[in-house]
Design a protein around this motif. Structure first.
Motif, PDB file in Angstrom:
ATOM      1  N   MET B 165       0.807  -1.216   0.000  1.00 18.50           N
ATOM      2  CA  MET B 165       0.000   0.000   0.000  1.00 18.50           C
ATOM      3  C   MET B 165       0.847   1.277   0.000  1.00 18.50           C
ATOM      4  O   MET B 165       0.448   2.298  -0.550  1.00 18.50           O
ATOM      5  CB  MET B 165      -0.987   0.011   1.187  1.00 18.50           C
ATOM      6  N   GLY B 166       2.029   1.221   0.637  1.00 22.75           N
ATOM      7  CA  GLY B 166       2.917   2.386   0.589  1.00 22.75           C
ATOM      8  C   GLY B 166       3.248   2.731  -0.850  1.00 22.75           C
ATOM      9  O   GLY B 166       3.147   3.883  -1.291  1.00 22.75           O
ATOM     10  N   VAL B 380       8.465   4.891   3.777  1.00 21.03           N
ATOM     11  CA  VAL B 380       8.007   5.804   4.833  1.00 21.03           C
ATOM     12  C   VAL B 380       6.478   5.790   4.894  1.00 21.03           C
ATOM     13  O   VAL B 380       5.881   5.738   5.979  1.00 21.03           O
ATOM     14  CB  VAL B 380       8.544   7.242   4.602  1.00 21.03           C
ATOM     15  N   ILE B 381       5.833   5.812   3.731  1.00 20.06           N
ATOM     16  CA  ILE B 381       4.361   5.787   3.720  1.00 20.06           C
ATOM     17  C   ILE B 381       3.870   4.467   4.329  1.00 20.06           C
ATOM     18  O   ILE B 381       2.943   4.453   5.146  1.00 20.06           O
ATOM     19  CB  ILE B 381       3.812   5.969   2.285  1.00 20.06           C
ATOM     20  N   SER B 382       4.512   3.358   3.963  1.00 23.64           N
ATOM     21  CA  SER B 382       4.122   2.060   4.539  1.00 23.64           C
ATOM     22  C   SER B 382       4.269   2.069   6.059  1.00 23.64           C
ATOM     23  O   SER B 382       3.393   1.584   6.781  1.00 23.64           O
ATOM     24  CB  SER B 382       5.000   0.942   3.973  1.00 23.64           C
ATOM     25  N   PHE B 437      12.453  -2.646   8.357  1.00 31.25           N
ATOM     26  CA  PHE B 437      11.214  -3.070   9.031  1.00 31.25           C
ATOM     27  C   PHE B 437      10.115  -3.384   8.004  1.00 31.25           C
ATOM     28  O   PHE B 437       9.498  -4.453   8.043  1.00 31.25           O
ATOM     29  CB  PHE B 437      10.766  -1.956   9.996  1.00 31.25           C
ATOM     30  N   VAL B 438       9.908  -2.458   7.079  1.00 32.99           N
ATOM     31  CA  VAL B 438       8.816  -2.623   6.108  1.00 32.99           C
ATOM     32  C   VAL B 438       9.047  -3.832   5.208  1.00 32.99           C
ATOM     33  O   VAL B 438       8.125  -4.592   4.913  1.00 32.99           O
ATOM     34  CB  VAL B 438       8.642  -1.331   5.264  1.00 32.99           C
ATOM     35  N   ASN B 439      10.310  -4.038   4.793  1.00 35.39           N
ATOM     36  CA  ASN B 439      10.609  -5.126   3.849  1.00 35.39           C
ATOM     37  C   ASN B 439      10.613  -6.508   4.490  1.00 35.39           C
ATOM     38  O   ASN B 439      10.674  -7.518   3.801  1.00 35.39           O
ATOM     39  CB  ASN B 439      11.930  -4.862   3.140  1.00 35.39           C
ATOM     40  N   ARG B 440      10.565  -6.561   5.832  1.00 28.33           N
ATOM     41  CA  ARG B 440      10.517  -7.877   6.478  1.00 28.33           C
ATOM     42  C   ARG B 440       9.271  -8.648   6.059  1.00 28.33           C
ATOM     43  O   ARG B 440       9.290  -9.866   5.940  1.00 28.33           O
ATOM     44  CB  ARG B 440      10.496  -7.708   8.003  1.00 28.33           C
ATOM     45  N   GLY B 441       8.158  -7.930   5.879  1.00 26.39           N
ATOM     46  CA  GLY B 441       6.908  -8.592   5.505  1.00 26.39           C
ATOM     47  C   GLY B 441       6.368  -9.440   6.627  1.00 26.39           C
ATOM     48  O   GLY B 441       6.803  -9.328   7.785  1.00 26.39           O
ATOM     49  N   GLY B 442       5.409 -10.317   6.321  1.00 24.31           N
ATOM     50  CA  GLY B 442       4.794 -11.148   7.352  1.00 24.31           C
ATOM     51  C   GLY B 442       3.614 -10.456   7.996  1.00 24.31           C
ATOM     52  O   GLY B 442       3.016  -9.560   7.408  1.00 24.31           O
TER      53      GLY B 442
END
Lengths: 89, 453
Positions: B165-166, B380-382, B437-442
């Motif tokens: 969504m980001g 940042v948006i995510s 953090f964002v790219n970790r997913g899950g």
């Protein structure tokens, strides 16, 4: 079916007469009238019976609105339920 | 027996204080329009919307004229389109968006919501295709609104969806950069999205709803502010809360009346009244002004969260008594560009994104209609979406993010969306990177609050 006509604006000669004439023309019966001068502003409230009104209430309201403009006052005509619901529990 | 004072008060609220019914929204289920053939599905969608909502606008306008109260918007919400896409694996999602746009224009409504996906726990067939198509769908339609639910108290937060969504928000803004990045103003990312919300851009028709239903969203910050202005400055907060409750009661009653009338005349069940204070860019019709009337120099200063919490609570307490079914978002909205007081507070620097985030913990929705710098990264948006979703998840409330990256603009520029969407200056946002953090997913696991049984 009742409606409320409110007239707010600068006092002038013949406001009541003209509004009542408009009502009579449409077969709208005036049941109650209260009028006051609030801080220099003329405020009149009429409870009218629109059951036999010759035109649709929206058309009647429009006619009154136009009449108001010719006298420099604001005239509104709405169904009475709005006031009942907003101010009664 | 009618009281003169009551009648004059109502008229003053409508004429001078911008009191209105903000929206009558018809919810229409499209579940019966699903078809493996996309074109057939779109035909069914068009037919169902134009049949069910044929008289919506006309009826609302008649009621507005007869009862003397403005009904500003007439809208439609539909079943999340991702559910229909699930059964049409080869269909182009954008075709569905265009169909919604065409059907909504045919019946004359302002907006149609429901280009949506519910992915708070994971993606089912159709969800990812819908999300990927959002930028194009919002760029090539005018009145379609989109929303995606990425988390809930019961399920936790789907961080894979948050990551998507980001990027989607950013791409949507880029694709509409010649039109004030308008696409992003029609896209909301939710946590705990309500299924019966009548307000845009987040409205969709939940699967638990009836086939067709009418919801009403009330408004009236101007009326609340005007009532508070008459209160002496040394009146206690007990009195302030009491007065807000009384005013909210009256506002909500009007909404309930409209809801009943529309429902009766259209022969469609009445759903809910959304007890909301929805501001407009009109001077005085502002939630920020209410907080300032309570006693803040400028919205965003210390005390803003406390006053907003009290306002939000009092609005609900007053409103809940006035309606037999309450739902939707119900609370005070704080959309920056749609609120004259918020715009001014953002311009003078007293209101920041960090303060807005705190405010979203105690009010109706979230970071809403906030313009951020165009160079803000998708990560940042995510991460902003994740922060908001965490507040919603932990507090068992709805939160949302509707930010507009101002592509191609520089600090100090203003985006002007026109109409009720208003205008807003670009607000600075921290650009330290949350990329890892964002790219970790899950998935962020559901909090203990979810275990209520």
């Amino acid at each position: 079916m009742e409606a409320v006509i409110t007239v707010v604006g600068k006092d002038a000669v013949g406001i009541l007469a003209k509004v009542c004439t408009a009502c009579a023309d449409e077969d709208v019966n005036v049941e109650e009238v209260t009028q006051r001068i609030l801080r220099g502003t003329f405020a009149m409230i009429m409870i009218v019976d629109v059951t036999k009104c010759k035109s649709e209430i929206t058309a009647f309201a429009k006619r009154l609105d136009e009449l108001g403009k010719t006298m420099g006052v604001e005239i509104r005509c709405t169904r009475q339920e709005l006031y009942d619901t907003m101010h009664r529990v | 027996m009618l009281d003169t004072h009551d009648i004059l008060e109502t008229i003053q609220m409508i004429t001078d204080e911008s009191l209105d019914v903000r929206t009558v929204t018809m919810g229409i289920s499209l579940l019966d329009c699903a078809d493996p053939d996309g074109e057939k599905a779109c035909e069914k969608i068009y037919k169902k919307i134009t049949t069910k909502a044929k008289d919506l606008v006309k009826t609302a306008e008649e009621i507005s004229a007869t009862y003397g109260m403005p009904i500003v918007n007439k809208r439609i919400s539909v079943t999340p389109i991702a559910m229909l896409l699930a059964s049409a694996p080869d269909a182009d999602p954008v075709m569905y968006a265009k169909t919604l746009d065409r059907a909504a224009k045919e019946v004359g409504v302002n907006f149609v919501g429901g280009y949506s996906a519910l992915v708070h726990k994971g993606f089912s067939a159709g969800d990812e295709r819908l999300i990927n198509s959002i930028p194009e769908a919002l760029a090539c339609t005018d009145i379609v609104c989109s929303s995606v639910n990425i988390g809930s108290t019961k399920t936790g937060i789907n961080m894979d969806a948050v990551k998507m969504m980001g990027a989607t928000v950013k791409k949507t803004a880029e694709m509409t950069k010649d039109n004030m990045c308008m696409g992003a103003a029609k896209l909301v990312v939710f946590c705990n999205a309500p299924e019966d919300n009548p307000f845009m851009a987040g409205a969709f028709h939940g699967v638990g709803e009836p086939d067709c239903v009418v919801h009403v969203g009330v408004s009236g910050p101007g009326a609340v502010r005007a009532a508070l202005a008459k209160l002496p400055k040394d009146a206690s907060l007990d009195e302030v809360a009491e007065l807000i409750k009384r005013t909210a009661f009256k506002i909500t009653r009007m909404g309930q009346l409209v809801g009943n009338l529309v429902s009766e005349r259209l022969g469609v069940p009445f759903g809910i009244v959304d007890l909301s204070l929805a501001p407009t860019p009109a001077v005085g019709d502002s939630v920020a002004n209410i907080l300032e009337e309570i006693g803040l120099e400028s919205c965003g200063c210390c005390g803003t969260t406390a006053t907003l919490a009290m306002l939000n609570d009092a609005v609900k307490k007053g409103g809940v008594m006035a309606s037999n079914h309450v739902g939707g978002l119900s609370g005070a909205f704080i959309p920056v560009s749609e609120d004259d007081g918020m715009i001014k507070a953002a311009q003078c620097g007293s209101l920041t994104i960090e303060k807005l985030e705190a405010m979203t913990a105690v009010c109706s929705v979230g970071i809403d209609m906030v313009v951020i710098p165009g160079e803000t990264t998708a990560e940042v948006i995510s991460a902003l979406i994740a922060d908001e979703a965490a507040i919603g998840m932990v507090n068992t409330k709805t939160t949302a993010v509707r930010v507009i990256p101002a592509i191609g603009c520089k600090a100090g520029d203003v985006l002007d969306f026109g109409g009720l969407l208003g205008y807003a200056p670009i607000m600075p946002i921290s650009n330290y990177s949350p990329a890892v953090f964002v790219n970790r997913g899950g998935r962020i696991p559901a909090p203990l609050q979810a275990l209520k049984n």
